[in-house]
Design a protein around this motif. Structure first.
Motif, mmCIF file in Angstrom:
data_model
loop_
_atom_site.group_PDB
_atom_site.id
_atom_site.type_symbol
_atom_site.label_atom_id
_atom_site.label_comp_id
_atom_site.label_asym_id
_atom_site.label_seq_id
_atom_site.Cartn_x
_atom_site.Cartn_y
_atom_site.Cartn_z
ATOM 1 N N ARG A 68 -1.424 0.214 -1.165
ATOM 2 C CA ARG A 68 -0.012 0.302 -1.559
ATOM 3 C C ARG A 68 0.887 0.239 -0.326
ATOM 4 N NH1 ARG A 68 -0.045 5.014 -4.458
ATOM 5 N NH2 ARG A 68 -0.494 3.854 -6.364
ATOM 6 N N GLU A 69 0.497 0.957 0.729
ATOM 7 C CA GLU A 69 1.301 0.939 1.960
ATOM 8 C C GLU A 69 1.304 -0.449 2.614
ATOM 9 O OE1 GLU A 69 3.425 3.278 2.930
ATOM 10 O OE2 GLU A 69 2.802 4.177 1.032
ATOM 11 N N ARG A 87 3.560 -2.655 0.486
ATOM 12 C CA ARG A 87 4.948 -2.241 0.737
ATOM 13 C C ARG A 87 5.417 -2.787 2.081
ATOM 14 N NH1 ARG A 87 4.730 3.123 -0.127
ATOM 15 N NH2 ARG A 87 5.521 2.903 -2.230
ATOM 16 N N ASP A 93 5.904 -6.619 1.946
ATOM 17 C CA ASP A 93 7.005 -6.965 1.057
ATOM 18 C C ASP A 93 8.362 -6.466 1.550
ATOM 19 O OD1 ASP A 93 7.616 -8.358 -1.337
ATOM 20 O OD2 ASP A 93 7.913 -6.454 -2.387
ATOM 21 N N SER A 94 8.396 -5.783 2.690
ATOM 22 C CA SER A 94 9.631 -5.114 3.122
ATOM 23 C C SER A 94 10.618 -5.999 3.864
ATOM 24 C CB SER A 94 9.295 -3.893 3.980
ATOM 25 O OG SER A 94 8.704 -4.309 5.190
ATOM 26 N N LEU A 120 4.045 -4.939 -5.699
ATOM 27 C CA LEU A 120 4.022 -3.508 -5.393
ATOM 28 C C LEU A 120 4.098 -2.733 -6.698
ATOM 29 C CD1 LEU A 120 4.021 -1.291 -3.232
ATOM 30 C CD2 LEU A 120 6.513 -1.424 -3.223
ATOM 31 N N THR A 128 4.382 3.806 -9.280
ATOM 32 C CA THR A 128 3.311 4.787 -9.448
ATOM 33 C C THR A 128 3.282 5.446 -10.823
ATOM 34 O OG1 THR A 128 4.676 6.465 -8.360
ATOM 35 C CG2 THR A 128 3.085 5.276 -6.997
ATOM 36 N N THR A 173 -0.042 -0.623 -11.267
ATOM 37 C CA THR A 173 -1.071 -0.380 -10.252
ATOM 38 C C THR A 173 -2.218 -1.364 -10.449
ATOM 39 O OG1 THR A 173 -0.472 1.952 -10.102
ATOM 40 C CG2 THR A 173 -2.647 1.336 -9.257
#
Length: 154
Positions: free
Chosen positions: A50-51, A54, A57-58, A85, A88, A94
């Protein structure tokens, strides 16, 4: 839907008090509760993924670098499109994030190698991520079936 079901059941098997207290919980909601409970134990590997998603995609620059990694992987990946992404609180997002990431595994690994700010996802972690995806897939398929059945019913 519940009212139609109540009438159908009542016509075949008379319900006590004419079905006044007949209640059925939404199957999709129950399924969601089951999966959410299971995901409370989610592995650190998915959190790490996930990180990474993220991070990629930032910014436009990071997305461009990821697109270059896809091209550099050549025949090792058939991934096209974007990573997704998750949100949650929506377990199916997910599943979608994991499924897309597994398709882009080689490009993600290459991006991590090129980017010093990211923590490597090791083969054992990718295996765990794949197992979680395999676990979620039938729930995802059932949810889709509920959705399309409900849409086609009305």
């Amino acid at each position: 839907m519940v009212e139609k079901l109540r009438k159908d059941v009542h016509s075949s098997f008379p319900l006590p008090l004419d079905g006044k207290y007949f209640h059925i919980r939404c199957a999709s909601h129950i399924l969601n509760l089951i999966v959410q409970k299971g995901l409370q134990m989610i592995d650190a590997s998915v959190k790490k993924l996930r990180e990474v998603v993220r991070f990629i995609d930032s910014s436009d620059a990071r997305l461009s670098a990821f697109d270059k990694a896809i091209l550099d992987c050549g025949d090792r990946t058939s991934f096209r499109g974007k990573l997704v992404l998750d949100v949650t609180i929506r377990w199916n997002s997910t599943y979608n994030m994991i499924r897309r990431a597994l398709d882009a595994k080689e490009a993600i690994d290459l991006s991590i190698l090129r980017e010093r700010e990211l923590e490597m996802i090791f083969d054992e972690e990718w295996e765990i991520i794949g197992n979680i995806c395999d676990f979620l897939e039938p729930f995802y398929d059932i949810t889709e079936l509920f959705f399309w059945h409900t849409v086609s019913y009305f």
